[in-house]
Design an enzyme around this catalytic site. Structure first.
Site, PDB file in Angstrom:
ATOM      1  CG  ASP A 426      -1.714   1.512   1.299  1.00 59.13           C
ATOM      2  OD1 ASP A 426      -2.711   1.881   0.194  1.00 59.13           O
ATOM      3  OD2 ASP A 426      -1.252   1.492   2.295  1.00 59.13           O
ATOM      4  CB  THR A 428      -2.505   6.344   2.254  1.00 56.68           C
ATOM      5  OG1 THR A 428      -2.454   7.443   0.798  1.00 56.68           O
ATOM      6  CG2 THR A 428      -2.214   7.276   2.967  1.00 56.68           C
ATOM      7  CG  PHE A 592     -14.798  11.243   1.121  1.00 56.51           C
ATOM      8  CD1 PHE A 592     -15.320  12.199  -0.113  1.00 56.51           C
ATOM      9  CD2 PHE A 592     -15.327  10.032   1.267  1.00 56.51           C
ATOM     10  CE1 PHE A 592     -14.127  11.591  -0.729  1.00 56.51           C
ATOM     11  CE2 PHE A 592     -13.870   9.694   0.148  1.00 56.51           C
ATOM     12  CZ  PHE A 592     -13.410  10.021  -0.803  1.00 56.51           C
ATOM     13  CG  ASP A 732      -1.814   8.903  -4.199  1.00 56.76           C
ATOM     14  OD1 ASP A 732      -3.221   9.263  -3.624  1.00 56.76           O
ATOM     15  OD2 ASP A 732      -1.003   8.879  -4.005  1.00 56.76           O
ATOM     16  CG  ASP A 865      -1.549   2.430   6.902  1.00 61.22           C
ATOM     17  OD1 ASP A 865      -1.411   3.619   7.451  1.00 61.22           O
ATOM     18  OD2 ASP A 865      -1.800   1.950   5.331  1.00 61.22           O
ATOM     19  CG  ASP A 869      -3.989  -2.468   3.191  1.00 63.18           C
ATOM     20  OD1 ASP A 869      -4.476  -1.302   2.003  1.00 63.18           O
ATOM     21  OD2 ASP A 869      -3.375  -0.821   4.017  1.00 63.18           O
TER      22      ASP A 869
END
Length: 1196
Positions: A426, A428, A592, A732, A865, A869
């Protein structure tokens, strides 16, 4: 009774469209039916109706065994292993006349080995039992019959009890929230123990029970809850509350789950719904996926191979025995007169030779079972546990800032750490800190903020020009040291044009004011005020959101208070230039989510205007702008692209004003959609939100930096040099991912990029036209064509001269993972040194991991993290969790936990290599020593015409694997180092020994077995030839079976232990003690055992003191035989080291040859590949070039 009830709430209109009041018709029509039959009598747990329902108690047990089941269950676990089962069968046969040794001597080793493992299991289960006792004996306040709330133990709670839980206490069971210390009956809950998330969850009781806020209010309280039966779904709850002849629907908003903690709330009252093993957290307590290393699976195959070999030897011996027995008594002449074939039982009866051969076969199985190492499994378990302790205690993997060491949560996969072929990571929170810093922004088409990002620095290094700060008008580079402020976490913004209230002098001050006001209001963060310092901190759902609120505060718009209906700010007034208090009434929050990619709040300001404030991704925000709201669109879009190139995360900010009628219509539709009973309820809500979130006026864009963790570029570079392929799966944008790839050394200068995306204008035209079938076909064909082109590029490149990087978008990936294309995609990806998958969903991460694991057949490691994941970690062979800021769910689902990505370098290149080498060598040596011992038994029996007679005393046989040869191999498995940690990191290509499995290949395994056979042949024949046909001592006595057996056994003890000494690369005091101690213990045992009664010691009675020790030929034979048996291995090792060195041998040569400081020679060794291997080739060349460049600069 309700006189104490406080003001009514309208929470459903405030917090989220997902938290609205449930529709009774939709969700509760099944109450009373199958799966929805639970009935709880609140405040009356001992009533007759509750008693007949036989609810489970609140006692929780996580142990594997009970006192009654420990023995049978643990024995079953032990004898499921084929080797242990085989030894059990031979142990049972040892009680028959077929046994070549006494039954006790055969059973004792099995009891020791199985008993040791059972004790280990029992100790681990006792630890779990102690944890259970501690949890079950916790205390909570419960309402008694006399109306008081007194403490009782958790285990004594009953369904229907009313409990009072106070601040920072855990919930003892699944509770229905009745009321809290807050007026609006809300409470804050921390669910870290359930899902690992650290942000607080908000729960709220029904209005009808919110008056129960004091102990005395429960005097006449009676209610009935009818709800779903116990299940494992943490996020659903369906039920009704019957109170005062009214029915009220219940939702997950009212359910407080066991093991979550009450935070920021003085106390709550709740009624127990589910207890003990019926609670949702216990229902979710399933064992993680069982993972076994490839080495361990291969070890099982070797055991099967040896069993086949054992049966083959027994069969051959039985055939020869049957033939010899048949010819034993012919014409009145006895060939083997000492067996008395004329008066034999079935075992040696020439008339029943076939039966004798069959019985001999069973005897031979028992005799040759020493070929199978009985202590192998338990020794490996001990070694792996000790290896895990060393990993946990490695100070170089301890993160002092967070006080987090490495933690090997399972010891089953230690050696697998040394065989990783692909890392899937991952981004971020894994490569980055997930600690966002507000660094730049674009407001009204003007860029603000002059910070330099890590990506910019990396781009500058790539271009070879130093960064020079731009002398921008209005930016003061000199700053008085007295005016310097302490750094603020989450805020790294510098621009005097808008800091310190200077924004009021900017041309578009009103836009700047609206921009930061939006940041201060449009969020779901909760402020916390320190009672001593009065300093405000924020509990936010994400680091991004916290950074925005902090930035607004630092620039003059401080959010300091939230209620269920309002948000309060301290704002810098544009006119008077002073801080003023402003309160915004919250009307709606549109949260969101990954589909909407935006968040909005609708508020009413103090002037009575209704404002919709919205922030979201550029891909969804620009298309929602009004025609008169696009004034700054071109400039903002240009800035956003620049920010993406710099590796920053961007959001677009916009707003609109609503008139009263428009809002009234929206609110009616929105409320109707929330309580809709139709299946497309979510679609209706999205549709209503879509209509209101339009005609927006653009304010600008934010840019936050998620900094790379310390050491990430160096770690990735070193892993690449080790030949490990690295995939990054990120959400991203492609431009951001590429630039961060360069910043963290995942992408390197000179790498050829293969980019697969779907930004084809023709396809976009088809999509806009709404032709779904045609566009889907075109999209798939485009992805296929791009994959084929990429494969062609790789095929055309000369082998080893170029490295490729694959970058693929999430939309393209969804097509690439389809069944008819995924094989081709994998072939392309495995031909690349680095892979970046952009805009990846959690499901795609798991699918990619599964594809790589199954497609390559090699070891995959996933590292992440966050909760998104977990699927990836569980799919991979090894899951590594980063204990970061996104909670502990990834860690709880992982096999190994580390605090920083950079520790992966040491975990793999040092501990991984050591563990792989140690376990591999340990297993090979186990089979060597057992074949050396077992094959001498076969040779002796062949020499004695397969009479079933063992060469050694019964207890010699039994204790060989337990005392005389096992401890040194355990010490090797824990302490041996072929190369020091410094050299493991200096020469990362050494790691390829594990990836290519050169230390545990069938060739190496069989070579060790051959070494054992050679040693057995040398020991047996040299001892036989040296001792037969001559006097053994001064009295002229010849050698018997007792002396021959003891001499051969002594030779074996010396040979296998000295062989261990030759194989070890790194001696410690413990290894010396175990090796020489095992040899010394053999002599001590021989003295003690030989001094016992002849009835017990049998052939070993005073054998050492009266026969062996006093005879020079005994010592000469041992010296000669031991040296002769070690010469083949020593010669092979010397020739290999001199002419065909393995990679670790070359590094050892550097160390011992004093060439570790010779950079030219070290560079040559670095470039040498174990096998033809292009992975990491360019990384090693780049490292060599950098080293040469640094050397040249140092000379200059």
């Amino acid at each position: 009774m309700r006189g104490g009830r406080r003001r009514k709430l309208h929470f459903s209109k405030i917090y989220s469209f997902r938290c609205g009041r449930a529709s009774f018709k939709e969700d509760h029509s099944q109450i009373g039916g199958p799966g929805f039959s639970r009935v709880v009598y609140c405040n009356d747990p001992d009533c007759f109706e509750a008693g007949i329902r036989h609810f489970s108690d609140n006692y929780v047990s996580t142990t594997k065994y009970t006192l009654a089941t420990f023995l049978p269950k643990s024995l079953f676990e032990q004898f499921r292993r084929v080797a242990n089962f085989f030894f059990l069968v031979t142990g049972i046969l040892a009680f028959t006349p077929l046994a070549p040794y006494t039954a006790v001597s055969a059973v004792i080793p099995l009891i020791i080995i199985v008993g040791a493992t059972m004790i280990k299991e029992g100790v681990e289960d006792w630890r779990r039992k102690k944890q259970d006792i501690e949890v079950n004996n916790r205390k909570v306040k419960v309402r008694k019959h006399n109306g008081t709330f007194d403490y009782i133990e958790w285990k004594n709670l009953k369904v229907g009890d009313v409990v009072k839980v106070e601040k920072n206490e855990f919930f003892p069971a699944d509770l229905l929230l009745l009321s809290s210390s807050y007026e609006d009956a809300v409470c804050y809950v921390e669910t870290m123990n359930l899902d690992g998330e650290t942000n607080l969850k908000l729960k709220q009781a029904l209005e009808v029970t919110s008056f129960l806020h004091e102990d005395s209010k429960f005097h006449d309280f009676k209610a009935v809850v009818k709800c779903e039966d116990p299940n494992a779904n943490l996020y659903s709850f369906v039920g009704t509350l019957e109170f005062e002849e009214q029915h009220y629907p219940l939702s997950p908003q009212q359910l407080l789950l066991r093991d979550s903690k009450l935070r920021n709330t003085d106390h709550i009252y709740g009624v127990v719904i589910f207890t003990g093993h019926d609670t949702k957290v216990i229902q979710n307590s399933t064992d993680p996926p069982s993972k076994r290393s490839k080495v361990e699976r291969k070890m099982d195959k070797i055991i099967y191979f040896l069993l086949v070999f054992l049966f083959f030897l027994a069969f051959v011996g039985s055939v020869f025995f049957g033939i010899t027995t048949k010819d034993d008594f012919q014409n009145g002449k006895m060939e083997r007169w000492y067996l008395k074939p004329d008066n034999a039982t079935v075992f040696f009866d020439p008339k029943r030779a076939p039966s004798a051969a069959i019985f001999h076969f069973l005897t031979a199985l028992m005799l040759y079972n020493f070929l199978i190492p009985i202590s192998l499994y338990v020794s490996i378990e001990i070694v792996k546990v000790l290896q895990s302790i060393f990993i946990n205690q490695d100070i170089h993997m301890y993160y002092e800032e967070a006080d987090k060491p490495a933690h090997a949560r399972t010891s089953n996969l230690n050696e697998e750490l040394g065989q990783v072929y692909t890392i899937l990571s991952d981004k971020t929170g894994t490569l980055t800190c997930n600690s966002m810093e507000f660094i730049k922004c674009s407001i009204a088409g003007t860029a603000y903020g002059h910070g330099v990002t890590e990506v910019e620095r990396a781009m500058d290094r790539r271009n070879g020009s130093p960064l020079v700060p731009e002398n921008i008008s209005g930016w003061n580079h000199t700053e008085d040291s007295a005016e310097k402020k302490l750094p603020v976490k989450g805020f790294n913004f510098k621009d005097e044009r808008i800091m310190n209230g200077n924004w009021v002098n900017e041309p578009h001050a009103d836009v700047i004011q609206n921009f930061f006001r939006l940041l201060a209001v449009c969020h779901t963060a909760v402020p916390e005020v320190d009672e001593d310092t009065r300093k405000i901190t924020y509990e936010a759902e994400s680091p991004d959101e916290a950074a925005f609120v902090i930035a607004a505060r630092e620039l003059g718009f401080e959010f300091y208070k939230r209620t269920q209906t309002s948000v309060s700010l301290h704002e810098l007034d544009q006119v008077c230039g002073k801080k003023v208090q402003r309160v915004y009434k919250l009307l709606n929050v549109l949260e969101f989510n990954s589909a909407r990619k935006r968040m909005s709040v609708i508020v009413r300001n103090e002037e009575g205007r209704i404002l919709l404030l919205c922030k979201g991704a550029d891909s969804v925000m620009f298309e929602r702008l009004a025609s008169n709201g696009r004034m700054y669109e071109a400039a903002t879009m240009e800035h956003v692209n620049e920010y993406a190139d710099e590796g920053l995360r961007t959001l677009i900010l916009a707003y609109r004003e609503l008139d009263e009628e428009e809002y009234r219509q929206f609110d009616e539709k929105f409320s109707a959609a929330k309580i809709s009973a139709s299946a497309d309820r979510e679609a209706l809500i999205d549709e209503v939100a879509e209509k209101i979130e339009r005609d927006l006026i653009l304010l600008g864009a934010t840019a936050v930096e998620d900094k790379l963790q310390n050491g990430v570029p160096d770690c990735i570079d070193k892993l690449a040099q080790a030949g490990i392929k690295i995939w990054v799966l990120t959400g991203d944008k492609m431009e951001t991912a590429i630039n961060i790839g360069f910043a963290c050394s995942l992408l390197r200068q000179g790498m050829k990029q293969i980019i697969i995306n779907l930004d084809n204008p023709e396809i976009q035209t088809l999509e806009k036209a709404g032709e779904k079938a045609a566009s889907a076909k075109a999209l798939k064909e485009s992805v296929l064509h791009q994959i084929q082109d990429g494969k062609a590029q790789i095929a055309a490149a000369s082998v080893g001269s170029e490295a490729f990087a694959l970058i693929i978008s999430g939309k393209s990936l969804s097509y690439a993972l389809e069944d008819d294309m995924k094989k081709m995609f994998l072939e392309l990806a495995t031909g690349c040194a680095s892979v970046i998958c952009c805009r990846s969903s959690p499901k795609q991460k798991a699918l990619v991991t599964r594809l790589v694991k199954s497609g390559t057949g090699k070891t995959t490691l996933a590292i992440g993290d966050g909760a998104n994941d977990v699927g990836m970690l569980q799919e991979a062979d090894i899951g590594v969790g980063i204990s970061g800021v996104e909670g502990m769910q990834a860690v709880m689902s992982s096999d190994i936990a580390i605090a920083q990505f950079r520790y992966l370098e040491r975990l793999l290149l040092v501990h991984g290599h050591w563990c792989y080498r140690r376990i591999s060598s340990m297993i090979c040596y186990f089979f060597y020593k057992n074949i050396t011992f077992g094959f001498t038994l076969f040779l002796y029996e062949a020499h004695a015409s397969f009479s079933g007679q063992p060469a050694y005393n019964d207890w010699f046989l039994s204790l060989y694997n337990v005392f005389f040869s096992s401890l040194p191999v355990i010490a090797m498995g824990v302490f041996d180092q072929d190369v020091s940690a410094r050299f493991c990191l200096k020469f990362p290509l050494l790691y390829q020994e594990g990836v290519q499995n050169v230390l545990f290949s069938w060739r190496r395994i069989l070579s060790w077995m051959l070494n054992g056979l050679i040693s057995a042949v040398i020991i047996f024949f040299f001892c036989i030839k040296a001792l037969e046909l001559q006097a053994f001592n001064n009295e002229g006595k010849t050698v018997g079976r007792d002396i021959l057996g003891a001499t051969m056994y002594t030779c074996i003890v010396w040979v296998v232990n000295l062989q261990m000494a030759l194989a070890i690369s790194y001696f410690t005091v413990i290894q010396h003690i175990f090796i020489w101690g095992s040899i010394a213990f053999w002599y001590i045992f021989l003295l003690i055992y030989g001094s016992m009664s002849p009835n017990f010691s049998t052939t070993a009675y005073k054998i050492f003191t009266e026969a062996l020790a006093l005879t020079p030929s005994y010592w000469l034979v041992i010296l000669f035989v031991v040296i002769s048996a070690l010469i083949p291995y020593f010669s092979y090792s010397a020739i290999q080291m001199r002419f065909f060195p393995m990679y670790h041998g070359m590094i050892q040569g550097i160390r011992y040859g004093g060439q570790s400081d010779d950079p030219e020679y070290c560079d040559i060794v670095r470039q040498i590949s174990i096998r033809p291997n292009t992975v990491g080739f360019t990384a090693r060349l780049a490292a060599s070039a950098n080293h040469s460049k640094n050397k040249t600069q140092n000379h200059l």
